[in-house]
Design a protein around this motif. Structure first.
Motif, mmCIF file in Angstrom:
data_model
loop_
_atom_site.group_PDB
_atom_site.id
_atom_site.type_symbol
_atom_site.label_atom_id
_atom_site.label_comp_id
_atom_site.label_asym_id
_atom_site.label_seq_id
_atom_site.Cartn_x
_atom_site.Cartn_y
_atom_site.Cartn_z
ATOM 1 N N GLY A 70 -2.698 -40.146 -15.575
ATOM 2 C CA GLY A 70 -3.251 -41.106 -14.628
ATOM 3 C C GLY A 70 -2.203 -41.921 -13.877
ATOM 4 N N THR A 71 -0.929 -41.692 -14.155
ATOM 5 C CA THR A 71 0.135 -42.447 -13.480
ATOM 6 C C THR A 71 0.993 -41.574 -12.578
ATOM 7 N N GLY A 72 0.604 -40.312 -12.406
ATOM 8 C CA GLY A 72 1.407 -39.376 -11.636
ATOM 9 C C GLY A 72 2.306 -38.520 -12.499
ATOM 10 N N VAL A 73 2.103 -38.626 -13.813
ATOM 11 C CA VAL A 73 2.879 -37.838 -14.771
ATOM 12 C C VAL A 73 1.921 -36.946 -15.532
ATOM 13 N N VAL A 74 2.370 -35.738 -15.876
ATOM 14 C CA VAL A 74 1.550 -34.825 -16.672
ATOM 15 C C VAL A 74 2.358 -34.304 -17.861
ATOM 16 N N LYS A 75 1.617 -33.877 -18.873
ATOM 17 C CA LYS A 75 2.198 -33.148 -19.999
ATOM 18 C C LYS A 75 1.695 -31.735 -19.903
ATOM 19 N N ALA A 76 2.609 -30.779 -19.767
ATOM 20 C CA ALA A 76 2.249 -29.365 -19.733
ATOM 21 C C ALA A 76 2.477 -28.791 -21.139
ATOM 22 N N VAL A 77 1.395 -28.385 -21.768
ATOM 23 C CA VAL A 77 1.463 -27.811 -23.113
ATOM 24 C C VAL A 77 1.674 -26.304 -22.960
ATOM 25 N N MET A 78 2.603 -25.756 -23.752
ATOM 26 C CA MET A 78 2.988 -24.356 -23.575
ATOM 27 C C MET A 78 2.972 -23.599 -24.902
ATOM 28 N N ILE A 79 2.985 -22.279 -24.781
ATOM 29 C CA ILE A 79 3.208 -21.403 -25.926
ATOM 30 C C ILE A 79 4.386 -20.493 -25.585
ATOM 31 N N GLU A 80 5.163 -20.162 -26.596
ATOM 32 C CA GLU A 80 6.310 -19.288 -26.365
ATOM 33 C C GLU A 80 5.843 -17.867 -26.132
ATOM 34 N N GLN A 81 6.483 -17.173 -25.226
ATOM 35 C CA GLN A 81 6.120 -15.793 -24.901
ATOM 36 C C GLN A 81 7.025 -14.823 -25.621
ATOM 37 N N SER B 192 -5.111 -28.128 -32.592
ATOM 38 C CA SER B 192 -4.062 -29.141 -32.620
ATOM 39 C C SER B 192 -2.882 -28.571 -33.382
ATOM 40 N N GLY B 193 -1.718 -28.985 -32.980
ATOM 41 C CA GLY B 193 -0.510 -28.501 -33.627
ATOM 42 C C GLY B 193 0.713 -28.893 -32.831
ATOM 43 N N ALA B 194 1.862 -28.451 -33.308
ATOM 44 C CA ALA B 194 3.120 -28.726 -32.625
ATOM 45 C C ALA B 194 3.335 -27.654 -31.560
ATOM 46 N N TYR B 195 3.386 -28.082 -30.335
ATOM 47 C CA TYR B 195 3.554 -27.177 -29.197
ATOM 48 C C TYR B 195 4.755 -27.624 -28.363
ATOM 49 N N PRO B 196 5.476 -26.675 -27.747
ATOM 50 C CA PRO B 196 6.489 -27.073 -26.771
ATOM 51 C C PRO B 196 5.787 -27.677 -25.558
ATOM 52 N N ASP C 168 9.244 -21.960 -9.371
ATOM 53 C CA ASP C 168 9.799 -23.124 -8.683
ATOM 54 C C ASP C 168 10.714 -23.924 -9.603
ATOM 55 N N PRO C 169 11.865 -24.403 -9.102
ATOM 56 C CA PRO C 169 12.732 -25.243 -9.928
ATOM 57 C C PRO C 169 12.091 -26.607 -10.162
ATOM 58 N N VAL C 170 12.113 -27.065 -11.419
ATOM 59 C CA VAL C 170 11.497 -28.336 -11.803
ATOM 60 C C VAL C 170 12.401 -29.008 -12.833
ATOM 61 N N ASN C 171 12.528 -30.327 -12.739
ATOM 62 C CA ASN C 171 13.175 -31.115 -13.780
ATOM 63 C C ASN C 171 12.074 -31.813 -14.565
ATOM 64 N N ALA C 172 12.097 -31.639 -15.883
ATOM 65 C CA ALA C 172 11.075 -32.245 -16.736
ATOM 66 C C ALA C 172 11.670 -32.478 -18.122
ATOM 67 N N ILE C 173 10.991 -33.292 -18.906
ATOM 68 C CA ILE C 173 11.443 -33.589 -20.264
ATOM 69 C C ILE C 173 10.801 -32.577 -21.205
ATOM 70 N N PHE C 174 11.639 -31.822 -21.901
ATOM 71 C CA PHE C 174 11.204 -30.754 -22.799
ATOM 72 C C PHE C 174 11.231 -31.262 -24.232
ATOM 73 N N THR C 175 10.074 -31.187 -24.910
ATOM 74 C CA THR C 175 9.974 -31.637 -26.297
ATOM 75 C C THR C 175 9.035 -30.729 -27.075
ATOM 76 N N LEU C 176 9.033 -30.902 -28.373
ATOM 77 C CA LEU C 176 8.054 -30.274 -29.252
ATOM 78 C C LEU C 176 7.172 -31.410 -29.741
ATOM 79 N N GLU C 177 5.884 -31.385 -29.386
ATOM 80 C CA GLU C 177 4.983 -32.500 -29.700
ATOM 81 C C GLU C 177 3.722 -32.022 -30.393
ATOM 82 N N TRP C 178 3.139 -32.903 -31.197
ATOM 83 C CA TRP C 178 1.835 -32.646 -31.795
ATOM 84 C C TRP C 178 0.794 -32.997 -30.742
ATOM 85 N N VAL C 179 0.018 -32.013 -30.316
ATOM 86 C CA VAL C 179 -0.978 -32.232 -29.270
ATOM 87 C C VAL C 179 -2.294 -31.549 -29.630
ATOM 88 N N GLU C 180 -3.337 -31.985 -28.966
ATOM 89 C CA GLU C 180 -4.650 -31.353 -29.075
ATOM 90 C C GLU C 180 -4.964 -30.678 -27.750
#
Length: 92
Positions: free
Chosen positions: A81-92, A44-48, A23-35
């Motif tokens: 909790g505000t209608g926004v999510v962070k999707a943590v990913m790994i490169e394939q 924990s580490g830097a994930y897209p 599905d087409p989606v517009n989202a903000i793409f970043t590299l973030e330190w997440v758990e």
């Protein structure tokens, strides 16, 4: 003018057009330190990451994401909790 949550994910501003689970989606793409916890193991580490409207990511755990010809897999979806999510990913 009343803004909706999707107004914050405009590709004319900060968002990137991508394909999430087909599905087409517009989202903000970043590299973030997440758990994240995978199974019983915390990592924990830097994930897209993609930050976007929760409705665009409903049912998209483990979905394949394409951004600018790069391919990722969603490994965790973290709602704020505000209608926004962070999707943590790994490169394939």
């Amino acid at each position: 003018m009343i803004e909706t949550i999707t107004d914050f994910f405009d590709t004319d501003d900060f968002a990137t057009a991508c394909v999430v689970g087909g599905d087409p989606v517009n989202a903000i793409f970043t590299l973030e330190w997440v758990e994240v916890t995978l199974g019983q193991t915390p990592y924990s580490g830097a994930y897209p990451t993609l930050t976007g409207a929760a409705g665009d990511f409903a049912g998209k755990q483990d979905a394949i994401v394409t951004i600018n010809a790069a391919t990722y897999k969603i490994i965790d979806i973290q709602p704020d909790g505000t209608g926004v999510v962070k999707a943590v990913m790994i490169e394939q």
